[in-house]
Design a protein around this motif. Structure first.
Motif, PDB file in Angstrom:
ATOM      1  N   UNK A 118     -20.148   9.059  -0.868  1.00  0.00           N
ATOM      2  CA  UNK A 118     -19.381   9.406   0.328  1.00  0.00           C
ATOM      3  C   UNK A 118     -17.975   9.860  -0.029  1.00  0.00           C
ATOM      4  N   UNK A 119     -17.268  10.371   0.957  1.00  0.00           N
ATOM      5  CA  UNK A 119     -15.936  10.926   0.699  1.00  0.00           C
ATOM      6  C   UNK A 119     -14.791  10.034   1.165  1.00  0.00           C
ATOM      7  N   UNK A 120     -15.077   8.945   1.856  1.00  0.00           N
ATOM      8  CA  UNK A 120     -13.996   8.124   2.416  1.00  0.00           C
ATOM      9  C   UNK A 120     -13.109   7.556   1.328  1.00  0.00           C
ATOM     10  N   UNK A 121     -13.699   7.043   0.258  1.00  0.00           N
ATOM     11  CA  UNK A 121     -12.875   6.474  -0.809  1.00  0.00           C
ATOM     12  C   UNK A 121     -12.080   7.560  -1.533  1.00  0.00           C
ATOM     13  N   UNK A 122     -12.612   8.772  -1.586  1.00  0.00           N
ATOM     14  CA  UNK A 122     -11.843   9.869  -2.187  1.00  0.00           C
ATOM     15  C   UNK A 122     -10.607  10.205  -1.351  1.00  0.00           C
ATOM     16  N   UNK A 123     -10.781  10.215  -0.032  1.00  0.00           N
ATOM     17  CA  UNK A 123      -9.629  10.444   0.840  1.00  0.00           C
ATOM     18  C   UNK A 123      -8.579   9.346   0.654  1.00  0.00           C
ATOM     19  N   UNK A 124      -9.041   8.113   0.547  1.00  0.00           N
ATOM     20  CA  UNK A 124      -8.133   6.981   0.366  1.00  0.00           C
ATOM     21  C   UNK A 124      -7.351   7.121  -0.939  1.00  0.00           C
ATOM     22  N   UNK A 125      -8.059   7.400  -2.029  1.00  0.00           N
ATOM     23  CA  UNK A 125      -7.393   7.560  -3.329  1.00  0.00           C
ATOM     24  C   UNK A 125      -6.456   8.755  -3.296  1.00  0.00           C
ATOM     25  N   UNK A 126      -6.886   9.850  -2.706  1.00  0.00           N
ATOM     26  CA  UNK A 126      -6.039  11.041  -2.600  1.00  0.00           C
ATOM     27  C   UNK A 126      -4.727  10.715  -1.881  1.00  0.00           C
ATOM     28  N   UNK A 127      -4.824  10.034  -0.746  1.00  0.00           N
ATOM     29  CA  UNK A 127      -3.614   9.738   0.035  1.00  0.00           C
ATOM     30  C   UNK A 127      -2.730   8.691  -0.633  1.00  0.00           C
ATOM     31  N   UNK A 128      -3.335   7.589  -1.089  1.00  0.00           N
ATOM     32  CA  UNK A 128      -2.543   6.503  -1.679  1.00  0.00           C
ATOM     33  C   UNK A 128      -1.945   6.930  -3.015  1.00  0.00           C
ATOM     34  N   UNK A 129      -2.780   7.459  -3.924  1.00  0.00           N
ATOM     35  CA  UNK A 129      -2.273   7.874  -5.233  1.00  0.00           C
ATOM     36  C   UNK A 129      -1.287   9.030  -5.093  1.00  0.00           C
ATOM     37  N   UNK A 130      -1.567   9.949  -4.178  1.00  0.00           N
ATOM     38  CA  UNK A 130      -0.648  11.055  -3.956  1.00  0.00           C
ATOM     39  C   UNK A 130       0.713  10.588  -3.463  1.00  0.00           C
ATOM     40  N   UNK A 131       0.706   9.651  -2.523  1.00  0.00           N
ATOM     41  CA  UNK A 131       1.976   9.126  -2.000  1.00  0.00           C
ATOM     42  C   UNK A 131       2.732   8.346  -3.073  1.00  0.00           C
ATOM     43  N   UNK A 132       2.020   7.466  -3.783  1.00  0.00           N
ATOM     44  CA  UNK A 132       2.696   6.676  -4.817  1.00  0.00           C
ATOM     45  C   UNK A 132       3.201   7.564  -5.946  1.00  0.00           C
ATOM     46  N   UNK A 133       2.412   8.553  -6.339  1.00  0.00           N
ATOM     47  CA  UNK A 133       2.844   9.456  -7.395  1.00  0.00           C
ATOM     48  C   UNK A 133       4.040  10.298  -6.983  1.00  0.00           C
ATOM     49  N   UNK A 134       4.029  10.784  -5.754  1.00  0.00           N
ATOM     50  CA  UNK A 134       5.149  11.593  -5.265  1.00  0.00           C
ATOM     51  C   UNK A 134       6.425  10.763  -5.156  1.00  0.00           C
ATOM     52  N   UNK A 135       6.305   9.528  -4.687  1.00  0.00           N
ATOM     53  CA  UNK A 135       7.479   8.651  -4.581  1.00  0.00           C
ATOM     54  C   UNK A 135       8.039   8.341  -5.959  1.00  0.00           C
ATOM     55  N   UNK A 136       7.147   8.034  -6.912  1.00  0.00           N
ATOM     56  CA  UNK A 136       7.602   7.735  -8.271  1.00  0.00           C
ATOM     57  C   UNK A 136       8.250   8.960  -8.913  1.00  0.00           C
ATOM     58  N   UNK A 137       7.664  10.131  -8.715  1.00  0.00           N
ATOM     59  CA  UNK A 137       8.240  11.355  -9.281  1.00  0.00           C
ATOM     60  C   UNK A 137       9.604  11.650  -8.662  1.00  0.00           C
ATOM     61  N   UNK A 138       9.729  11.421  -7.376  1.00  0.00           N
ATOM     62  CA  UNK A 138      11.016  11.646  -6.709  1.00  0.00           C
ATOM     63  C   UNK A 138      12.068  10.661  -7.210  1.00  0.00           C
TER      64      UNK A 138
END
Length: 122
Positions: free
Chosen positions: A96-116
């Motif tokens: 299924x795709x639900x866990x992919x959406x979750x990882x995309x959103x959570x990892x994307x947000x955490x990665x963007x915050x850390x990079x900033x």
């Protein structure tokens, strides 16, 4: 020093939980993504970040945050590519795709915050 090592260990374990969720969705690992993975992925990542932030020196913290940002953005990128390929009919997602959406959103947000955070120090 102990807090720094423990923090990096927890951060890596959190990243692995996110990776496991992606691999389960892609059918590379068997079984469903358990609730524990959904909780541990962000919790371990945040706990690890706090611990190495408390226990590390400024140069160490900067290096680890940059590595963390890159690894989280890479994980989010893998999830995004998988979602796009699935939407285009090029990839079947047995988990299924639900866990992919979750990882995309959570990892994307955490990665963007850390990079900033790292770029603001410069």
């Amino acid at each position: 020093m102990v807090l720094l090592v423990a923090g990096v260990f927890l951060l890596a374990l959190g990243w692995f939980a996110g990776l496991a969720m992606v691999l389960i969705a892609l059918g590379k690992l068997s079984g469903p993504a358990s609730l524990a993975l959904w909780i541990l992925f962000p919790a371990l990542t945040i706990a690890g970040s706090v611990l190495f932030g408390i226990g590390g020196k400024l140069g160490q913290i900067r290096s680890i945050v940059l590595g963390s940002a890159l690894s989280m953005l890479l994980l989010a990128g893998v999830a995004a590519v998988s979602l796009v390929m699935s939407a285009a009919g090029m990839l079947t997602l047995p988990g299924g795709s639900v866990s992919l959406w979750y990882v995309f959103l959570v990892a994307g947000a955490m990665g963007a915050i850390a990079a900033a955070a790292v770029s603001r120090d410069e």
